[in-house]
Design an enzyme around this catalytic site. Sequence first.
Site, PDB file in Angstrom:
ATOM      1  N   ASP A  23       0.836  -1.189   0.000  1.00  0.00           N
ATOM      2  CA  ASP A  23       0.000   0.000   0.000  1.00  0.00           C
ATOM      3  C   ASP A  23       0.882   1.254   0.000  1.00  0.00           C
ATOM      4  OD1 ASP A  23      -2.464   1.534   0.417  1.00  0.00           O
ATOM      5  OD2 ASP A  23      -1.661   1.889   2.420  1.00  0.00           O
ATOM      6  N   ASP A  79      -0.501   5.188   0.754  1.00  0.00           N
ATOM      7  CA  ASP A  79      -0.844   6.193   1.764  1.00  0.00           C
ATOM      8  C   ASP A  79      -1.101   5.549   3.119  1.00  0.00           C
ATOM      9  OD1 ASP A  79      -1.289   8.703   2.753  1.00  0.00           O
ATOM     10  OD2 ASP A  79      -2.860   9.232   1.341  1.00  0.00           O
ATOM     11  N   LYS A  94      -9.092  -2.419  -3.237  1.00  0.00           N
ATOM     12  CA  LYS A  94      -8.944  -3.220  -2.027  1.00  0.00           C
ATOM     13  C   LYS A  94     -10.099  -2.948  -1.081  1.00  0.00           C
ATOM     14  CE  LYS A  94      -5.049  -1.149  -1.429  1.00  0.00           C
ATOM     15  NZ  LYS A  94      -3.824  -0.608  -0.824  1.00  0.00           N
ATOM     16  N   ASP A 104      -1.489  -0.472   5.986  1.00  0.00           N
ATOM     17  CA  ASP A 104      -1.793   0.128   7.288  1.00  0.00           C
ATOM     18  C   ASP A 104      -3.272   0.056   7.639  1.00  0.00           C
ATOM     19  OD1 ASP A 104      -3.061   3.279   6.848  1.00  0.00           O
ATOM     20  OD2 ASP A 104      -2.289   2.191   5.124  1.00  0.00           O
TER      21      ASP A 104
END
Length: 255
Positions: A9, A11, A181, A206
């Site tokens: 990922d 951000d 996602k 995250d």
Amino acid sequence: MDYKGYLIDLDGTMYNGTEPILAAPRFIKRLQDKQVPFLFVTNNTTKTQEEVMDNLQTNFGITVTEDHIYTGSLATAKYMKKLNKGNKVFAIGETGLKDALTKAGFIEDKKNPDFVVVALDREATYTDFETATLAIQKGAQFIATNKDTNMPSEKGMVPGAGSLVALVVAATRVEPTFIGKPESIIMGEALEAIGLKKEEVVMVGDNYETDILAGIQNDIDTLLVYTGFTKPEDLTLDMKKPTHSIHSLDEWTIR
């Protein structure tokens, strides 16, 4: 655990908005030094691959190529192309999405589109949502790039694409096809892009609701890093745990 490849990922994992995550460039450098394949899989549709690459290098010291980047925009355009249901689209979204749709052969049509696509658009107007609503009521297929209701930024957790999608769902009472996602659509395409099987890779992110569920729901191992959306206290006893969890990417050993 040895993995042949990493799906990562952006951000909240590589950076938080404009704020760097110091361990991120060191993590990518270790992958590059060991020649381990990796692919950034992001729900962010606002930037093109080139813009994502430039942002990583200029602002966060992470040097990669466009081939390392797979965005929700690319996944959306590819999925729509596969459906072969027409090439007229009305899209609420920014440069990254509109560029990907144009390159895939789609043309804008506000009155009778085959598809309505809703993504993050920080300059969307009421008129845009009115146009989208009316087109879906007429029968246009409703596509949503991702479910992220919020996204991390230097200001805090700001509204994401999922919040805009919810507006259109409320207005039309039509549920969209989600691409990003944790859906299987983007994960299947990401595996094709990196050229590996699901048991050979790990999904690093995250956000439990997107990154980690993307792994869990698609039988891919997961590595949750507590640098963005999800905090340790957010994981309740009834939730399926990530395969691995760490507080910093510096803690992770690449074999």
